[in-house]
Motif scaffolding. Structure first.
Motif, PDB file in Angstrom:
ATOM      1  N   UNK A  63      -7.372   9.278  12.717  1.00 42.47           N
ATOM      2  CA  UNK A  63      -7.069   8.876  14.101  1.00 42.47           C
ATOM      3  C   UNK A  63      -5.764   8.106  14.233  1.00 42.47           C
ATOM      4  N   UNK A  64      -5.106   7.797  13.113  1.00 43.04           N
ATOM      5  CA  UNK A  64      -3.777   7.181  13.183  1.00 43.04           C
ATOM      6  C   UNK A  64      -2.707   8.195  13.592  1.00 43.04           C
ATOM      7  N   UNK A  65      -3.072   9.485  13.568  1.00 45.15           N
ATOM      8  CA  UNK A  65      -2.121  10.549  13.860  1.00 45.15           C
ATOM      9  C   UNK A  65      -2.345  11.169  15.237  1.00 45.15           C
ATOM     10  N   UNK A  66      -3.000  10.421  16.111  1.00 44.65           N
ATOM     11  CA  UNK A  66      -3.154  10.864  17.507  1.00 44.65           C
ATOM     12  C   UNK A  66      -2.971   9.675  18.434  1.00 44.65           C
ATOM     13  N   UNK A  91       3.057   5.887  16.623  1.00 44.07           N
ATOM     14  CA  UNK A  91       2.478   7.077  16.008  1.00 44.07           C
ATOM     15  C   UNK A  91       3.559   7.918  15.338  1.00 44.07           C
ATOM     16  N   UNK A  92       4.670   8.112  16.019  1.00 44.25           N
ATOM     17  CA  UNK A  92       5.755   8.916  15.458  1.00 44.25           C
ATOM     18  C   UNK A  92       6.344   8.274  14.201  1.00 44.25           C
ATOM     19  N   UNK A  93       6.350   6.945  14.181  1.00 33.71           N
ATOM     20  CA  UNK A  93       6.839   6.240  13.004  1.00 33.71           C
ATOM     21  C   UNK A  93       5.972   6.550  11.790  1.00 33.71           C
ATOM     22  N   UNK A  97       3.291   0.664   5.232  1.00 36.78           N
ATOM     23  CA  UNK A  97       4.522   0.554   4.454  1.00 36.78           C
ATOM     24  C   UNK A  97       5.570   1.540   4.955  1.00 36.78           C
ATOM     25  N   UNK A  98       6.834   1.099   4.961  1.00 34.95           N
ATOM     26  CA  UNK A  98       7.902   2.029   5.305  1.00 34.95           C
ATOM     27  C   UNK A  98       8.236   2.884   4.082  1.00 34.95           C
ATOM     28  N   UNK A  99       9.153   3.822   4.260  1.00 39.26           N
ATOM     29  CA  UNK A  99       9.444   4.776   3.194  1.00 39.26           C
ATOM     30  C   UNK A  99       9.991   4.076   1.955  1.00 39.26           C
ATOM     31  N   UNK A 118       0.831  -1.199   0.000  1.00 40.78           N
ATOM     32  CA  UNK A 118       0.000   0.000   0.000  1.00 40.78           C
ATOM     33  C   UNK A 118       0.867   1.251   0.000  1.00 40.78           C
ATOM     34  N   UNK A 119       0.370   2.283  -0.684  1.00 38.63           N
ATOM     35  CA  UNK A 119       0.954   3.612  -0.543  1.00 38.63           C
ATOM     36  C   UNK A 119       0.317   4.239   0.697  1.00 38.63           C
ATOM     37  N   UNK A 120       0.761   3.755   1.829  1.00 41.59           N
ATOM     38  CA  UNK A 120       0.123   4.115   3.100  1.00 41.59           C
ATOM     39  C   UNK A 120       1.154   4.017   4.218  1.00 41.59           C
ATOM     40  N   UNK A 121       1.479   5.117   4.871  1.00 38.59           N
ATOM     41  CA  UNK A 121       2.545   5.095   5.881  1.00 38.59           C
ATOM     42  C   UNK A 121       2.233   4.232   7.093  1.00 38.59           C
TER      43      UNK A 121
END
Length: 330
Positions: free
Chosen positions: A280-283, A296-298, A250-252, A244-247
């Motif tokens: 909500x993945x960013x909290x 979350x920081x990853x 998937x890693x960078x 997936x193009x999804x952080x």
């Protein structure tokens, strides 16, 4: 690295209430992931790279006045669309639900149609204009959904996830095997096929490399409704899984490789990419993927690093989801 092919990237965020482990809804409904996560962790990254992100708002978010104020404050920096979690809009709503397990295709066509109509009216009454972009909760569209959306004035949908089939606990399944990787106008008879609908399908950018060169007509014959079919499929594809193009997933480096894979399959044409994840993945503590600060920081760092690479190395436009239709048509 070559900049000969133009990339159009739309970053789409399924914007929902706070949830926790196993996607359990926090009751009473709360929206800290928007008040803090979107405002402090997510939108600053978008503004850093001049991204016009598309926030697809679930009905409970549109009914929260503070969330509405936040999204209105972003102005033209963002695109706003809708995202249907059926639990939070009439008819047959359940505002006390502790999960969002339903596909909209679980409901009878007249109920699904009314839910979509009520969601669209709620958005229009709240923001003062017609929403153009949509994604189904849990990607669970029915064979009627795109027709309903078209009739309601939507121009773009992004509910299709190629190379995947989804099954829910209600015994319902949505099969996207054989859907194109790039935008297309679907058929009224089969949303996986190209046809003469007016609404543009912008598939979420993911790819099973093993299946990437298999003709779409053959992939559309894949059905995974029994354990035997799952076992046969896994052995046939050597247990490969879509990237997936999804952080979140998937890693960078994996997202870089996937971007290159899309470029290789483009036959010299411009490439349209659609990244998706949840607000909500960013909290912290508001999704299964962000229960720990390090997790979350990853996710945050992956998004930032990928955009830094993409904007430096590629000829890319970072546009709203409905804008893809203009560039795709032209």
């Amino acid at each position: 690295m070559s900049k000969s092919k133009k990339i159009y990237l739309s970053i789409t965020i399924d914007t929902e209430c706070d949830k926790g482990a196993k996607w359990k809804v926090k009751q009473p409904l709360s929206f800290i992931n928007i008040y803090n996560g979107v405002v402090k962790n997510l939108q600053p990254i978008f503004e850093k790279y001049n991204v016009k992100a598309t926030y697809l708002l679930s009905p409970e978010v549109i009914q929260d006045s503070k969330s509405v104020e936040i999204f209105k404050s972003f102005g033209n920096k963002v695109e706003l669309g809708t995202h249907l979690h059926s639990e939070f809009i009439e008819p047959e709503a359940n505002f006390n639900a502790d999960n969002t397990k339903h596909y909209q295709s679980d409901f009878k066509p007249d109920i699904e149609k009314e839910k979509l109509k009520n969601l669209t009216t709620l958005f229009s009454d709240t923001f003062g204009y017609q929403p153009l972009s949509f994604r189904a909760g849990r990607f669970g569209i029915s064979k009627y959904s795109l027709r309903f959306l078209e009739d309601l004035g939507y121009t773009v949908d992004s509910s299709v996830t190629p190379d995947l089939q989804w099954n829910n606990k209600n015994g319902n399944s949505v099969n996207f095997f054989g859907s194109p990787y790039q935008p297309y106008y679907p058929s009224y008879k089969d949303f996986r096929k190209e046809g003469d609908m007016r609404i543009l399908q912008v598939p979420v950018s993911l790819m099973n490399r093993t299946l990437s060169k298999v003709p779409l007509s053959i992939k559309r014959k894949i059905k995974l409704n029994t354990s035997y079919q799952h076992i046969l499929f896994n052995y046939t594809t050597r247990f490969s899984k879509p990237k997936w193009l999804r952080p979140t997933y998937s890693n960078v480096e994996e997202m870089k490789v996937l971007t290159q894979d899309f470029l290789k399959l483009s036959n010299g044409k411009n490439v349209f990419l659609c990244m998706m994840f949840h607000s909500n993945e960013f909290e912290l503590g508001m999704s299964p993927y962000s229960m720990k600060l390090e997790n979350m920081n990853k996710i945050i760092n992956r998004l930032d690093s990928y955009l830094e690479w993409l904007t430096k190395e590629m000829d890319v436009s970072l546009i709203g989801m409905s804008e893809i239709k203009k560039h795709y048509t032209s």
